[in-house]
Design an enzyme around this catalytic site. Structure first.
Site, mmCIF file in Angstrom:
data_model
loop_
_atom_site.group_PDB
_atom_site.id
_atom_site.type_symbol
_atom_site.label_atom_id
_atom_site.label_comp_id
_atom_site.label_asym_id
_atom_site.label_seq_id
_atom_site.Cartn_x
_atom_site.Cartn_y
_atom_site.Cartn_z
ATOM 1 N N GLU A 1 -1.657 -0.969 -5.744
ATOM 2 C CA GLU A 1 -2.957 -0.422 -6.126
ATOM 3 C C GLU A 1 -2.723 0.902 -6.854
ATOM 4 O O GLU A 1 -2.424 1.915 -6.222
ATOM 5 C CB GLU A 1 -3.784 -0.208 -4.851
ATOM 6 C CG GLU A 1 -5.232 0.032 -5.086
ATOM 7 C CD GLU A 1 -5.968 0.344 -3.783
ATOM 8 O OE1 GLU A 1 -7.189 0.398 -3.822
ATOM 9 O OE2 GLU A 1 -5.318 0.538 -2.758
ATOM 10 N N ASP B 1 -3.256 0.798 7.329
ATOM 11 C CA ASP B 1 -2.439 0.612 6.125
ATOM 12 C C ASP B 1 -2.031 -0.846 5.896
ATOM 13 O O ASP B 1 -2.023 -1.319 4.772
ATOM 14 C CB ASP B 1 -1.190 1.493 6.196
ATOM 15 C CG ASP B 1 -1.555 2.966 6.284
ATOM 16 O OD1 ASP B 1 -2.505 3.369 5.581
ATOM 17 O OD2 ASP B 1 -0.919 3.686 7.050
ATOM 18 N N ASP C 1 0.871 -1.166 0.000
ATOM 19 C CA ASP C 1 0.000 0.000 0.000
ATOM 20 C C ASP C 1 0.913 1.223 0.000
ATOM 21 O O ASP C 1 1.978 1.205 0.609
ATOM 22 C CB ASP C 1 -0.880 -0.018 1.262
ATOM 23 C CG ASP C 1 -1.962 1.055 1.207
ATOM 24 O OD1 ASP C 1 -2.353 1.461 0.095
ATOM 25 O OD2 ASP C 1 -2.422 1.493 2.279
#
Ligand SMILES: [Zn+2]
Length: 245
Positions: A126, A207, A42
């Site tokens: 992502e 996170d 992330d």
């Protein structure tokens, strides 16, 4: 040898980029992956990267730290008379300050991307989140600092060279709101909420939970592409990812 490209930087350094064909074929992509060798990453501002294994890199904020220095040098430059010798000198100092920031950022990103690819067979990121965050003007400067786009580019070519996989999740899914343990989706998840407890009892670090969800989405994507991801891989070697100063 195919070509040589010469460039001169604003700080008057000369570079020669030589393109050669080593006649080696591209690395063959790994098709049987071990799930312990698949990592979700992330991206954020407090930490440039957070992995599904729970490692946070911190954020070196090169530009922010160097900003004061840059501002001072820029001011000095603006005060110099046009065409004067002092102005040329001041301009060089500004260019050098910019260059130092760029070198430090490149160095950090090369080390981080190399380590992630070296230690894993697949890295999942992502990319849609990056696109959305870039639209937010308030965050724009910090984001320019973080340089996610160039980090993803580096992960991409390093993965290809090693026959490994970089999986980009570019479709929206609730990576922060979904419990990575039971799949329950929280109604609201404001940015200031850094951790929460799900009704299943799972205590989620915002996170790390997102990184685990990103990893799970990535595994689905890898499987959809016909690759196998097996669960038996033994215990994962624990690793300490470099942490930014
Ligand atoms: Zn849950």
């Amino acid at each position: 040898m195919k070509s040589i490209t010469l460039t001169r930087t604003p700080t008057e350094k000369y570079y020669a980029s030589v393109l050669v064909d080593d006649e080696k074929t591209e690395a063959v992509a790994i098709t049987d992956l071990q799930s312990t060798q698949v990592v979700g990453v992330d991206v954020g501002l407090t930490d440039i990267a957070i992995t599904s294994t729970g490692v946070k890199t911190g954020n070196p904020r090169f530009v922010k730290n160097a900003q004061l220095n840059l501002k001072r040098k820029q001011k000095k430059l603006s005060r110099c008379k046009k065409g004067s010798k002092g102005r040329a000198k001041a301009r060089l100092l500004v260019a050098k300050a910019h260059e130092r920031v760029a070198f430090a950022r490149n160095d950090f990103q090369h080390k981080l991307s190399k380590q992630l690819i070296d230690e894993n067979q697949a890295v999942i990121v992502e990319t849609l989140k990056v696109k959305n965050m870039l639209k937010n003007h308030c965050l724009a400067r910090s984001i320019a600092d973080a340089g996610w786009h160039s980090l993803i580019t580096r992960l991409d070519y390093k993965a290809k060279q090693a026959g490994k996989h970089l999986v980009k999740i570019d479709q929206w899914f609730a990576s922060s709101k979904t419990c990575s343990c039971c799949g329950h989706k929280q109604e609201n998840m404001p940015l200031n909420v850094r951790s929460w407890t799900c009704e299943c009892g799972y205590l989620a670090d915002r996170d790390i939970n997102a990184a685990i969800n990103i990893r799970q989405q990535g595994i689905l994507k890898l499987k959809a592409e016909g690759l196998s991801v097996s669960a038996n891989g033994g215990k994962r070697k624990s690793s300490t990812l470099l942490v930014a100063a």
